[in-house]
Write a protein that holds these residues in place. Sequence first.
Motif, PDB file in Angstrom:
ATOM      1  N   HIS A  24      -9.565   0.273  -2.187  1.00 28.41           N
ATOM      2  CA  HIS A  24      -8.629  -0.247  -1.191  1.00 28.41           C
ATOM      3  C   HIS A  24      -9.287  -1.083  -0.119  1.00 28.41           C
ATOM      4  CE1 HIS A  24      -5.168   1.753  -2.803  1.00 28.41           C
ATOM      5  NE2 HIS A  24      -5.896   2.848  -2.963  1.00 28.41           N
TER       6      HIS A  24
ATOM      7  N   SER B 132      -3.029   6.413  -0.993  1.00 31.30           N
ATOM      8  CA  SER B 132      -4.235   5.942  -1.651  1.00 31.30           C
ATOM      9  C   SER B 132      -4.012   5.711  -3.137  1.00 31.30           C
ATOM     10  CB  SER B 132      -5.374   6.937  -1.428  1.00 31.30           C
ATOM     11  OG  SER B 132      -4.957   8.215  -1.825  1.00 31.30           O
TER      12      SER B 132
ATOM     13  N   ARG C 204      -3.310   0.053  -6.128  1.00 30.70           N
ATOM     14  CA  ARG C 204      -2.418  -1.082  -5.870  1.00 30.70           C
ATOM     15  C   ARG C 204      -2.338  -1.921  -7.130  1.00 30.70           C
ATOM     16  NH1 ARG C 204      -3.239  -3.438   0.101  1.00 30.70           N
ATOM     17  NH2 ARG C 204      -1.359  -4.566  -0.471  1.00 30.70           N
TER      18      ARG C 204
ATOM     19  N   LYS D  85       0.846  -1.189   0.000  1.00 27.72           N
ATOM     20  CA  LYS D  85       0.000   0.000   0.000  1.00 27.72           C
ATOM     21  C   LYS D  85       0.888   1.247   0.000  1.00 27.72           C
ATOM     22  CE  LYS D  85      -4.289   1.382   2.148  1.00 27.72           C
ATOM     23  NZ  LYS D  85      -4.149   2.753   2.594  1.00 27.72           N
TER      24      LYS D  85
ATOM     25  N   GLU E  95      -8.488  -5.005   0.579  1.00 26.73           N
ATOM     26  CA  GLU E  95      -7.848  -5.437   1.815  1.00 26.73           C
ATOM     27  C   GLU E  95      -8.691  -6.510   2.513  1.00 26.73           C
ATOM     28  OE1 GLU E  95      -6.617  -1.995   4.252  1.00 26.73           O
ATOM     29  OE2 GLU E  95      -5.710  -1.289   2.382  1.00 26.73           O
TER      30      GLU E  95
ATOM     31  N   GLN F 215      -0.643  -5.725   5.227  1.00 27.93           N
ATOM     32  CA  GLN F 215       0.335  -4.845   4.573  1.00 27.93           C
ATOM     33  C   GLN F 215       1.656  -4.768   5.346  1.00 27.93           C
ATOM     34  OE1 GLN F 215      -0.471  -0.670   5.209  1.00 27.93           O
ATOM     35  NE2 GLN F 215      -2.501  -1.212   5.898  1.00 27.93           N
TER      36      GLN F 215
ATOM     37  N   GLY G 181       1.524   5.219   6.757  1.00 30.93           N
ATOM     38  CA  GLY G 181       0.126   5.615   6.810  1.00 30.93           C
ATOM     39  C   GLY G 181      -0.280   6.278   8.115  1.00 30.93           C
TER      40      GLY G 181
ATOM     41  N   SER H 197       4.512   0.255   4.987  1.00 31.72           N
ATOM     42  CA  SER H 197       3.270   0.906   4.575  1.00 31.72           C
ATOM     43  C   SER H 197       2.478   1.369   5.783  1.00 31.72           C
ATOM     44  CB  SER H 197       2.400  -0.060   3.777  1.00 31.72           C
ATOM     45  OG  SER H 197       3.097  -0.526   2.673  1.00 31.72           O
TER      46      SER H 197
END
Lengths: 343, 344
Positions: free
Chosen positions: B70, B52, B55, B49, B74, B85, B93, B89
Amino acid sequence: MQTQDQRFSFTGTGSEYFRIWIVNLVLTILTLGIYSAWAKVRRMQYFYRNTRLNESSFDYHGTPIAILKGRLIGVGLFAAYYTALKFMPLLGLAIGLFIALIMPFLLVASFRFRLYNSSYRGLRFGFVGSIKSAYVVFLALPIATLFTLYLLAPFTHQRIKAYQHNNSRYGQSPFTFTAGAGSFYKVYLLTLLQFILVGGLFAYGAFRMIGGSMATMPKEQIIFPVVIATYLVMIAASLLIIPYFISRIQNLVWNHTQLGAHRFSSTLSVAGLTWLIFSNFLFTVVTLGLFKPFADIRLARYRIEHMAFTPAGNIEEFIASEQQQIGATGTETAEVFNLDIGF
Amino acid sequence: MKTVNANYFDGLSALQQAVALNIAQGQLEVRGEKLIRAEPLSNIRISAKLGSAPRLLNFAGGGHCEVNNHADFEALLRDAGVLPQSLLSRMEGSWRHALTATVLSIVIAIASFYWGLPWVANIAAGRIPDSVSLSIDTHFLDAVDKGLVQASQLSQARQKKLRKRFDNLRAMHGLPPHQLEFRSSKVIGANAFALPGGTVVVTDQLIALASNDEEVLAVLAHELGHVSERHPMRQLLQSSVVGLAMTWYLGDISSLLAAAPTMLLETNYSRNFERRADRYAASMLRENGIAPARLADMLEKLEKSHRGAVKESGEQPSRIARFLSTHPDTAERIRDLRGDGSRQ
């Protein structure tokens, strides 16, 4: 079949990128710079994947090890040149000459790397420029420019852009560049005129402001305010002139670039870019650098969202290059030139 | 069964196909209008990830999927038991990690500017060969001789006499020979400075300001204090590194703009360097039977002469002058030197 303009869009945000940037920055510091290559891949991927055209995004495929190798070479050369110039100017000059001699080769290697590692909709870009032509546009012409007191500068600039764009590929489709030297001369001339006008105006203003107190100053003291004033004039002028130049050149280049029969357009405005560069610089300095990731995002968004693609037919007809279909061969070629130097 | 919408590209053409993704029995199923593809998860590289941004699912045999949804993707991975993830990542985040990283990088930046850089510069300065540092001096003098300073108006006899006393001064203290240069300059006024190679330069204006040779020697002893601890070379290395870093950091805006902060950071020696040079000079002077108070006298005169020059020049440049000042706490230094002298 779409024939309408398709705008490029950029979906990255400052707050998101700040977190990515700062985490990668700390990792870079903690690993004494080694991690910077991995950080660069993250950064490139963030910008590429957030750049979208017609619902699809771009992607970056550079590998950190290749970037690290390129960085080590680049930093080594630069450090050697910088130190030598400061401590042993003659050796510095020799190193500078050496760098100038291998620069065209390095530039071609880095274009190849950059383009081969970029993709859109699963198709890679590519660069097929020859080393020989690179020596003409990156070495012979710049030297000629020096000897003609920069009269050749716009011509050289046009040749460099033509070399870059005419030798770029998307899949099997070639890019073409149609702007002539004349239009570059026009941009340069207008820039120069503005510089004289704005610079003169600022110099006049500065002289009016400090001129009064200068008259009462002993002669030997005048140099200080003069140096400061000259410096301020240069900053002010460049903040106004540089965005003008950048926006005009980007518009000129992209409005005259085609991919097959498809066209591009760029509509950067001078005022918009001036404010952006000025405010970015100001905020970056005031926040002691913490604004930098926001500044990078703002600039990227502005430049990308002012570009559009005008398809002349079905864009889904693009196909991968032979090189890529063979797969391994293409990758190997890129491995040999696994250099990415950001000069 | 829940599926996730994505776009599929075969890697051979720019054709975009809308597909639905599903994971069953360790296989990713890609279903579109004209396409059904199933690949074991081990054959697919799923990009970590990254904010945003979409992916990407790259198939080992070519082709890839682009996923923008997303949350659903996920959930799909979680239900299929695919590891969550990556740590990176997650750190990228979270604001908490970002804040920690911000504080950490500010602390590191400050620490390396105040301690790391001087420490490295000190080590590096000791390893630079004499021939190199001497050539810096030559080039510096060549450069300033072209405008900032002129040839000294001092008589040869006077220069010779001062050189002799300068040599005695340093020999008594066990210091190797150093060049002493005389120059005249209206721009820099009464001044003396040491260069990275150990050359000491003194202006006619300073010699004129001094009441006697002892005061001149006091200033020269102070400069030799800088030389003996390699302050000029350390300073040169430090400001070069700072300049390089600034150019690199702000470089894409304009190297001209990048030079501005560097100029402010390059404002000469730290308080600590000055104090150490004072202490060195005091002991050197005492060995030569000169009271350290002579240096204090000279500092007083120099400050007065520079302040005077600034005052004449206009209404308020004094603030700039103070900001760029080389010797910020001269009064304190004078007090220390006088105290030192009276103890004798």
